[in-house]
Scaffold this motif. Sequence first.
Motif, PDB file in Angstrom:
ATOM      1  N   SER A 211       4.536 -47.222 -31.084  1.00 31.48           N
ATOM      2  CA  SER A 211       5.309 -48.444 -30.896  1.00 31.48           C
ATOM      3  C   SER A 211       5.608 -48.684 -29.422  1.00 31.48           C
ATOM      4  O   SER A 211       5.491 -49.814 -28.928  1.00 31.48           O
ATOM      5  CB  SER A 211       6.626 -48.377 -31.682  1.00 31.48           C
ATOM      6  OG  SER A 211       6.396 -48.290 -33.063  1.00 31.48           O
ATOM      7  N   ILE A 212       6.002 -47.635 -28.718  1.00 33.79           N
ATOM      8  CA  ILE A 212       6.288 -47.772 -27.282  1.00 33.79           C
ATOM      9  C   ILE A 212       5.018 -48.119 -26.526  1.00 33.79           C
ATOM     10  O   ILE A 212       5.023 -48.956 -25.609  1.00 33.79           O
ATOM     11  CB  ILE A 212       6.934 -46.477 -26.746  1.00 33.79           C
ATOM     12  CG1 ILE A 212       8.300 -46.265 -27.405  1.00 33.79           C
ATOM     13  CG2 ILE A 212       7.082 -46.532 -25.231  1.00 33.79           C
ATOM     14  CD1 ILE A 212       8.919 -44.913 -27.116  1.00 33.79           C
ATOM     15  N   THR A 213       3.902 -47.500 -26.905  1.00 39.85           N
ATOM     16  CA  THR A 213       2.623 -47.820 -26.273  1.00 39.85           C
ATOM     17  C   THR A 213       2.278 -49.293 -26.466  1.00 39.85           C
ATOM     18  O   THR A 213       1.851 -49.972 -25.523  1.00 39.85           O
ATOM     19  CB  THR A 213       1.490 -46.955 -26.860  1.00 39.85           C
ATOM     20  OG1 THR A 213       1.800 -45.575 -26.657  1.00 39.85           O
ATOM     21  CG2 THR A 213       0.154 -47.270 -26.189  1.00 39.85           C
ATOM     22  N   GLY A 236       9.194 -36.527 -17.226  1.00 38.04           N
ATOM     23  CA  GLY A 236       9.774 -35.872 -18.400  1.00 38.04           C
ATOM     24  C   GLY A 236       9.000 -36.238 -19.649  1.00 38.04           C
ATOM     25  O   GLY A 236       9.568 -36.644 -20.663  1.00 38.04           O
ATOM     26  N   CYS A 237       7.678 -36.070 -19.598  1.00 40.27           N
ATOM     27  CA  CYS A 237       6.785 -36.603 -20.637  1.00 40.27           C
ATOM     28  C   CYS A 237       6.815 -35.830 -21.944  1.00 40.27           C
ATOM     29  O   CYS A 237       6.213 -36.251 -22.931  1.00 40.27           O
ATOM     30  CB  CYS A 237       5.357 -36.671 -20.112  1.00 40.27           C
ATOM     31  SG  CYS A 237       4.620 -35.055 -19.759  1.00 40.27           S
ATOM     32  N   GLY A 238       7.489 -34.662 -21.980  1.00 34.84           N
ATOM     33  CA  GLY A 238       7.613 -33.921 -23.238  1.00 34.84           C
ATOM     34  C   GLY A 238       6.273 -33.524 -23.816  1.00 34.84           C
ATOM     35  O   GLY A 238       5.438 -32.894 -23.151  1.00 34.84           O
ATOM     36  N   ASN A 239       6.014 -33.904 -25.070  1.00 34.24           N
ATOM     37  CA  ASN A 239       4.764 -33.503 -25.722  1.00 34.24           C
ATOM     38  C   ASN A 239       3.543 -34.232 -25.172  1.00 34.24           C
ATOM     39  O   ASN A 239       2.422 -33.923 -25.573  1.00 34.24           O
ATOM     40  CB  ASN A 239       4.864 -33.696 -27.241  1.00 34.24           C
ATOM     41  CG  ASN A 239       5.170 -35.135 -27.634  1.00 34.24           C
ATOM     42  OD1 ASN A 239       4.614 -36.077 -27.095  1.00 34.24           O
ATOM     43  ND2 ASN A 239       6.064 -35.293 -28.605  1.00 34.24           N
ATOM     44  N   GLY A 240       3.733 -35.201 -24.287  1.00 35.83           N
ATOM     45  CA  GLY A 240       2.605 -35.846 -23.619  1.00 35.83           C
ATOM     46  C   GLY A 240       1.850 -36.858 -24.461  1.00 35.83           C
ATOM     47  O   GLY A 240       0.826 -37.388 -24.024  1.00 35.83           O
ATOM     48  N   LEU A 241       2.350 -37.147 -25.658  1.00 33.45           N
ATOM     49  CA  LEU A 241       1.618 -38.033 -26.554  1.00 33.45           C
ATOM     50  C   LEU A 241       1.467 -39.438 -25.975  1.00 33.45           C
ATOM     51  O   LEU A 241       0.401 -40.052 -26.086  1.00 33.45           O
ATOM     52  CB  LEU A 241       2.332 -38.099 -27.909  1.00 33.45           C
ATOM     53  CG  LEU A 241       1.681 -38.983 -28.974  1.00 33.45           C
ATOM     54  CD1 LEU A 241       0.241 -38.562 -29.235  1.00 33.45           C
ATOM     55  CD2 LEU A 241       2.493 -38.952 -30.269  1.00 33.45           C
ATOM     56  N   LEU A 242       2.526 -39.943 -25.357  1.00 31.93           N
ATOM     57  CA  LEU A 242       2.458 -41.282 -24.782  1.00 31.93           C
ATOM     58  C   LEU A 242       1.380 -41.352 -23.697  1.00 31.93           C
ATOM     59  O   LEU A 242       0.609 -42.317 -23.630  1.00 31.93           O
ATOM     60  CB  LEU A 242       3.823 -41.655 -24.208  1.00 31.93           C
ATOM     61  CG  LEU A 242       4.048 -43.120 -23.831  1.00 31.93           C
ATOM     62  CD1 LEU A 242       3.884 -44.033 -25.031  1.00 31.93           C
ATOM     63  CD2 LEU A 242       5.436 -43.295 -23.217  1.00 31.93           C
ATOM     64  N   VAL A 243       1.316 -40.319 -22.864  1.00 35.64           N
ATOM     65  CA  VAL A 243       0.278 -40.269 -21.819  1.00 35.64           C
ATOM     66  C   VAL A 243      -1.107 -40.242 -22.451  1.00 35.64           C
ATOM     67  O   VAL A 243      -2.018 -40.974 -22.031  1.00 35.64           O
ATOM     68  CB  VAL A 243       0.485 -39.033 -20.916  1.00 35.64           C
ATOM     69  CG1 VAL A 243      -0.675 -38.878 -19.926  1.00 35.64           C
ATOM     70  CG2 VAL A 243       1.808 -39.135 -20.165  1.00 35.64           C
ATOM     71  N   HIS A 244      -1.263 -39.415 -23.461  1.00 37.39           N
ATOM     72  CA  HIS A 244      -2.565 -39.289 -24.140  1.00 37.39           C
ATOM     73  C   HIS A 244      -3.038 -40.630 -24.699  1.00 37.39           C
ATOM     74  O   HIS A 244      -4.189 -41.033 -24.478  1.00 37.39           O
ATOM     75  CB  HIS A 244      -2.438 -38.260 -25.272  1.00 37.39           C
ATOM     76  CG  HIS A 244      -3.589 -38.256 -26.227  1.00 37.39           C
ATOM     77  ND1 HIS A 244      -4.883 -37.917 -25.845  1.00 37.39           N
ATOM     78  CD2 HIS A 244      -3.661 -38.567 -27.560  1.00 37.39           C
ATOM     79  CE1 HIS A 244      -5.685 -38.016 -26.895  1.00 37.39           C
ATOM     80  NE2 HIS A 244      -4.963 -38.411 -27.937  1.00 37.39           N
ATOM     81  N   LEU A 246      -2.066 -43.733 -23.906  1.00 36.37           N
ATOM     82  CA  LEU A 246      -2.316 -44.712 -22.843  1.00 36.37           C
ATOM     83  C   LEU A 246      -3.637 -44.437 -22.139  1.00 36.37           C
ATOM     84  O   LEU A 246      -4.389 -45.366 -21.802  1.00 36.37           O
ATOM     85  CB  LEU A 246      -1.158 -44.702 -21.838  1.00 36.37           C
ATOM     86  CG  LEU A 246       0.138 -45.346 -22.320  1.00 36.37           C
ATOM     87  CD1 LEU A 246       1.281 -45.048 -21.357  1.00 36.37           C
ATOM     88  CD2 LEU A 246      -0.042 -46.856 -22.477  1.00 36.37           C
ATOM     89  N   LEU A 247      -3.940 -43.168 -21.910  1.00 36.55           N
ATOM     90  CA  LEU A 247      -5.234 -42.824 -21.305  1.00 36.55           C
ATOM     91  C   LEU A 247      -6.379 -43.219 -22.223  1.00 36.55           C
ATOM     92  O   LEU A 247      -7.406 -43.750 -21.765  1.00 36.55           O
ATOM     93  CB  LEU A 247      -5.290 -41.328 -20.997  1.00 36.55           C
ATOM     94  CG  LEU A 247      -4.362 -40.813 -19.887  1.00 36.55           C
ATOM     95  CD1 LEU A 247      -4.455 -39.294 -19.789  1.00 36.55           C
ATOM     96  CD2 LEU A 247      -4.707 -41.445 -18.543  1.00 36.55           C
ATOM     97  N   GLU A 248      -6.227 -42.970 -23.520  1.00 31.12           N
ATOM     98  CA  GLU A 248      -7.268 -43.349 -24.480  1.00 31.12           C
ATOM     99  C   GLU A 248      -7.478 -44.862 -24.508  1.00 31.12           C
ATOM    100  O   GLU A 248      -8.583 -45.344 -24.782  1.00 31.12           O
ATOM    101  CB  GLU A 248      -6.895 -42.859 -25.881  1.00 31.12           C
ATOM    102  CG  GLU A 248      -6.958 -41.352 -26.061  1.00 31.12           C
ATOM    103  CD  GLU A 248      -8.377 -40.824 -25.890  1.00 31.12           C
ATOM    104  OE1 GLU A 248      -9.257 -41.229 -26.660  1.00 31.12           O
ATOM    105  OE2 GLU A 248      -8.587 -40.007 -24.955  1.00 31.12           O
ATOM    106  N   GLU A 249      -6.420 -45.614 -24.223  1.00 32.48           N
ATOM    107  CA  GLU A 249      -6.507 -47.073 -24.199  1.00 32.48           C
ATOM    108  C   GLU A 249      -7.034 -47.602 -22.873  1.00 32.48           C
ATOM    109  O   GLU A 249      -7.129 -48.812 -22.679  1.00 32.48           O
ATOM    110  CB  GLU A 249      -5.143 -47.675 -24.500  1.00 32.48           C
ATOM    111  CG  GLU A 249      -4.741 -47.571 -25.953  1.00 32.48           C
ATOM    112  CD  GLU A 249      -5.666 -48.366 -26.861  1.00 32.48           C
ATOM    113  OE1 GLU A 249      -5.748 -49.596 -26.714  1.00 32.48           O
ATOM    114  OE2 GLU A 249      -6.335 -47.737 -27.723  1.00 32.48           O
ATOM    115  N   GLY A 250      -7.360 -46.688 -21.938  1.00 30.34           N
ATOM    116  CA  GLY A 250      -7.999 -47.108 -20.695  1.00 30.34           C
ATOM    117  C   GLY A 250      -7.070 -47.301 -19.513  1.00 30.34           C
ATOM    118  O   GLY A 250      -7.505 -47.797 -18.459  1.00 30.34           O
ATOM    119  N   TYR A 251      -5.804 -46.911 -19.648  1.00 25.06           N
ATOM    120  CA  TYR A 251      -4.871 -47.051 -18.529  1.00 25.06           C
ATOM    121  C   TYR A 251      -4.858 -45.769 -17.703  1.00 25.06           C
ATOM    122  O   TYR A 251      -4.873 -44.663 -18.243  1.00 25.06           O
ATOM    123  CB  TYR A 251      -3.463 -47.358 -19.045  1.00 25.06           C
ATOM    124  CG  TYR A 251      -3.381 -48.698 -19.715  1.00 25.06           C
ATOM    125  CD1 TYR A 251      -3.096 -49.847 -18.988  1.00 25.06           C
ATOM    126  CD2 TYR A 251      -3.630 -48.819 -21.083  1.00 25.06           C
ATOM    127  CE1 TYR A 251      -3.052 -51.085 -19.605  1.00 25.06           C
ATOM    128  CE2 TYR A 251      -3.588 -50.055 -21.706  1.00 25.06           C
ATOM    129  CZ  TYR A 251      -3.303 -51.187 -20.963  1.00 25.06           C
ATOM    130  OH  TYR A 251      -3.267 -52.410 -21.578  1.00 25.06           O
TER     131      TYR A 251
END
Length: 478
Positions: A211-213, A236-244, A246-251
């Motif tokens: 949802s945040i993504t 403070g990315c924690g489990n890193g899921l948001l980063v993962h 966003l990277l998969e979406e090309g950002y």
Amino acid sequence: MLNLIRNPNINSNHLFRADISLEAPFTSELQNGSGILPRITQFKSYHLKTVIVRTLIPRNFLVDRPLDQTCLIYQDIKDSGEIRSLVIYLPHIASAAECPFYHPPVQGIAFLHDFSPQIQAGCISIYYSFFESEPRTTKLERTALHLLAVIHKHGQGTAAGYVKRVQHDLILPQAIVQNTYARLKAKYAKTLIDNWIEVTDPGKHVFEDLSITAFLIELWADMYKDTDFPGFVDIGCGNGLLVHILLEEGYSGWGFDARRRKSWDHYSLKAQNSLKELVLIPSILPNSCSSKTSTRNSNSAGSKPMDMTASRGEASVVHSEIPVHQTNNIQEQIQASRIHNGTFPKGTFIISNHADELTPWTPILATLSECPFIMIPCCSHDLSGARFRAPPPKGTSVSNSAYASLVSWMSKLAEDCGWRIENEMLRIPSTRNTALIGRHREKTLQSVELLELVAMYGGAEGWRENALKLAKGVARNH
């Protein structure tokens, strides 16, 4: 009743929303420019007042399909003064087999409200128009009782003067964010949940970060429609899921946390290389990892443990200076190499999602590096990293709960840093769902004395010690 027509998700959690393509008084020349023709029917003694055509949008497009529906609103005023209001839902289907799961398999649903102005009381009843192939069943009876209970509850609330306090979709339209969320959910949710290795609830974390993504993707589409995306950093990315995701979406971007998480090793190689185990010691603090301190923004201030490519926001670890004094102690050298001074390339979008100790530092870091940001506060900490109860806001009608006080305190801190703060209540499975977004300045950078600001908000004494303890402690749930 209009609120329930516009928000069918109140009646069914299988629905996102209703897209309204027509809402107009009835006339014989009535037309719908969207191409969805309304289904009109007349009833003796009732006057058709309003015609609404809506499309019910399901949460899961892989399971359910959207459904067009005509909503007709009638009224009849008796000689006695009694007011009879009739509302009819007509799904655009020809048989029960065409009906999606979230809608009763009937030709139509009617709500009849009889109201007496003399005694200021009324009665609400519900009626079905059945298909011959789908007779009355216990399930349909339960659905009818549920619909009646919901409309009664909302009617009682309206009569009591209830006013909705939380307003959603102030920055971005609901439809575009939910459509992006539905796409991301269909693409990633099952795989992420099936392969979840953290001890936390995968459903909550996966759906929340999706949802945040979705919100970030649409926010960035608005912010950077005429320019290249500058990259992001998730502090403070924690489990890193948001980063993962966003990277998969090309950002392009990266994230860091004081403690490495098990899940980092299970993401893509690109995500693994973009998640760093670092402790943040802001460059403006004495004895930080910087050899200098500054109250102003400076992209060259101090040492930089991360060498970031400004155009892409990507990061690679380089050696940093040993803070305070040189040492031959291997453990201290390793610790020093894992310190970040909180300066980023100008324009990098800072994400602070339930970053706890780093949350109050977010607008300060954004000011230092001239970076827009989003912060979603969760646990309450002051600038020293210690837990504290934010003071309740004064002279406002805002709740004085612990979370409302934290949000108000954070907003004031960000405004004092010179940011114009936009508030959005995110549609995420969390009660900590307030997003504070800074993308426009109200004050010049030169007019903000950050060290004075830090002191005004209680100071940062003990931050270094508290931050380094995070690297030794137990990883948090987020």
